[in-house]
Design an enzyme around this catalytic site. Structure first.
Site, PDB file in Angstrom:
ATOM      1  N   CYS A   1      12.748   0.481  -4.475  1.00 55.63           N
ATOM      2  CA  CYS A   1      12.940  -0.033  -5.837  1.00 55.63           C
ATOM      3  C   CYS A   1      14.069   0.685  -6.551  1.00 55.63           C
ATOM      4  O   CYS A   1      14.612   0.190  -7.514  1.00 55.63           O
ATOM      5  CB  CYS A   1      11.666   0.135  -6.645  1.00 55.63           C
ATOM      6  SG  CYS A   1      10.206  -0.311  -5.738  1.00 55.63           S
TER       7      CYS A   1
ATOM      8  N   ASN B   1       4.997   7.593  -2.227  1.00 51.27           N
ATOM      9  CA  ASN B   1       5.700   6.621  -1.395  1.00 51.27           C
ATOM     10  C   ASN B   1       6.851   7.220  -0.600  1.00 51.27           C
ATOM     11  O   ASN B   1       7.211   6.736   0.460  1.00 51.27           O
ATOM     12  CB  ASN B   1       6.216   5.454  -2.254  1.00 51.27           C
ATOM     13  CG  ASN B   1       6.882   5.905  -3.530  1.00 51.27           C
ATOM     14  OD1 ASN B   1       6.322   6.672  -4.303  1.00 51.27           O
ATOM     15  ND2 ASN B   1       8.104   5.447  -3.757  1.00 51.27           N
TER      16      ASN B   1
ATOM     17  N   GLN C   1       0.278   3.079  -1.967  1.00 47.60           N
ATOM     18  CA  GLN C   1       0.611   3.479  -0.597  1.00 47.60           C
ATOM     19  C   GLN C   1      -0.624   3.900   0.198  1.00 47.60           C
ATOM     20  O   GLN C   1      -0.560   4.015   1.420  1.00 47.60           O
ATOM     21  CB  GLN C   1       1.621   4.642  -0.614  1.00 47.60           C
ATOM     22  CG  GLN C   1       2.985   4.260  -1.141  1.00 47.60           C
ATOM     23  CD  GLN C   1       3.731   3.282  -0.235  1.00 47.60           C
ATOM     24  OE1 GLN C   1       3.399   3.089   0.938  1.00 47.60           O
ATOM     25  NE2 GLN C   1       4.753   2.645  -0.774  1.00 47.60           N
TER      26      GLN C   1
END
Ligand code: PLP
Length: 395
Positions: free
Chosen positions: A333, A152, A180
């Site tokens: 995140c 990612n 992804q």
């Protein structure tokens, strides 16, 4: 000029208007519970059934191998904890990679507290794993190898076919976090021999809160127990009233992605290459990660002498008289933490370099004009930050 230029598509994507249109009736007048036996419910059930076929179709799976979840984090937990529980009599060893998403790493760390042994493979400076290291860590008691398809933060694509072959050779299951990759590049679960795969709606122009886990059923059937218990939905693997609008949206997004894969790759790839080549003209700038085995939409760039948080703030400063630009310096995140990116440090970047790196992730709705504006803005902001350091040093 647009107000926002959004180059953070690996964090999340906008919902495609066609996807929204398809899900809208299920948020309004077709609101029935897909498990209700009246005709109204049956209609919702049929919509879920079609979506399951669409999701399976994007990854070369069969519909009955798809379990709908709330997203990839849940799919990852269901898969890894499920394999650990069901295959523990064979062994308690799991292999993963130090650059995985936190959803995988934290699930593995949790299992370590329950008596499982986890090997975290290192990566080379280009972000790829070392196949020789994988060969040496595989053991008779290895039950699962989990390696993400595309990273990612850097977009680096791992050679999952060889990894799956080695895993199967050692008698272990192979799982890939394809969050992804699905919707961007062609993924077929049969090609590399994937046993478990997770994907997430909000990375491919469907809304947040819906995703899926692929669980191989045709050959080498994988058995995992449920994480959530209750109404027995999803063949007992994932109880809870089905998120019909989200599932319908995910199905539509998968169907759209399947049709558009090669066009998106060409269009977005050109924008990414233009952005990267222009920014590489600046001194003290380079690309992090392997540039040949990489997602076409992602560029992780190091700007020496410029702090990434300051770059992000500078690019979204309303006083610039430019559209606000959204980029990131790592996974959304974990962006609340002040740790340097675990992906970049695993690739050998020191803390300063990791804190000077920016991820650009382009989507299908970005335009050449936007990228031109971003190039100028990044040059301006980085130059200014570097000048500030020189001024401070001279003082
Ligand atoms: N895995 C990867 C590679 C991701 O990029 C993300 C989201 O950023 C996740 C897992 C978690 O996905 P979700 O937001 O659907 O839980």
């Amino acid at each position: 000029m647009p107000r926002w230029i959004y180059l953070d598509n690996n964090a999340t994507t906008v919902v495609d208007a066609r996807v929204l249109e398809k899900m809208m009736p299920f948020l309004t007048h077709e609101f029935a519970n897909a498990n209700s036996t009246h005709r109204f419910g049956v209609h919702a059930y049929e919509a879920v059934k079609s979506a399951r076929v669409q999701v399976a179709g994007l990854i070369g799976a069969e519909a009955h191998e798809i379990v709908f979840t709330s997203g990839s984090t849940e799919a990852i937990n269901l898969a890894i904890k499920g394999v650990a529980e069901n295959y523990r009599s064979k062994g308690k060893h799991i292999v993963t990679v130090s650059t995985e998403h936190r959803a995988v790493l934290d699930t593995c760390q949790y299992l370590e507290t329950k008596g499982f042994e986890v090997t975290y493979l290192s990566v080379k400076s280009d972000g790829l794993i070392d196949m020789d290291e994988l060969k040496t860590v595989l053991r008779d008691d290895t039950i699962l190898v989990s390696v993400m398809l595309a990273n990612n933060e850097t977009g680096v694509i791992q050679p999952i076919k060889e990894i799956a072959e080695l895993s199967h050779g050692a008698g272990a299951l192979f799982m890939t976090d394809a969050t992804q990759a699905v919707g961007k590049i062609g993924v077929n679960v049969d090609g590399p021999g994937i046993d478990l795969l997770c994907l997430s709606g909000h990375k491919l122009y469907a809304p947040k809160g819906v995703g899926a886990l692929y669980v191989r059923q045709r050959t080498n059937r994988v058995k995992i127990p449920a994480l959530l218990h209750g109404g027995g939905q999803e063949k007992g693997l994932r109880s809870g009233t089905l998120n019909v609008p989200g599932i319908v949206a995910l199905g539509e997004a998968c169907a759209i992605a399947k049709k558009g894969l090669s066009n998106d790759a060409e269009y977005i790839g050109k924008l990414r290459d233009y952005l990267e080549n222009e920014l590489l003209k600046m001194e003290g700038t380079c690309v992090n990660g392997n540039t040949s085995s990489r997602l076409f939409n992602t560029s992780n760039m190091l700007f020496r002498g410029a702090d990434s948080d300051a770059i992000i703030m500078g690019l979204s400063n309303p006083e610039n008289n430019l559209p606000l630009i959204a980029v990131s310096n790592g996974s959304a995140c974990t962006s609340a933490s002040i740790e340097p990116s675990h992906v970049l440090t695993a690739m050998g970047l020191d803390e300063v370099a990791a804190f000077s790196s920016i991820r650009f992730s382009i989507g299908k709705f970005n335009t050449k004009r936007e990228i031109e504006i971003v190039v100028q803005a990044v040059k301006g902001v980085v130059d200014k930050l570097r000048d500030m350091i020189i001024d401070n040093e001279q003082r």
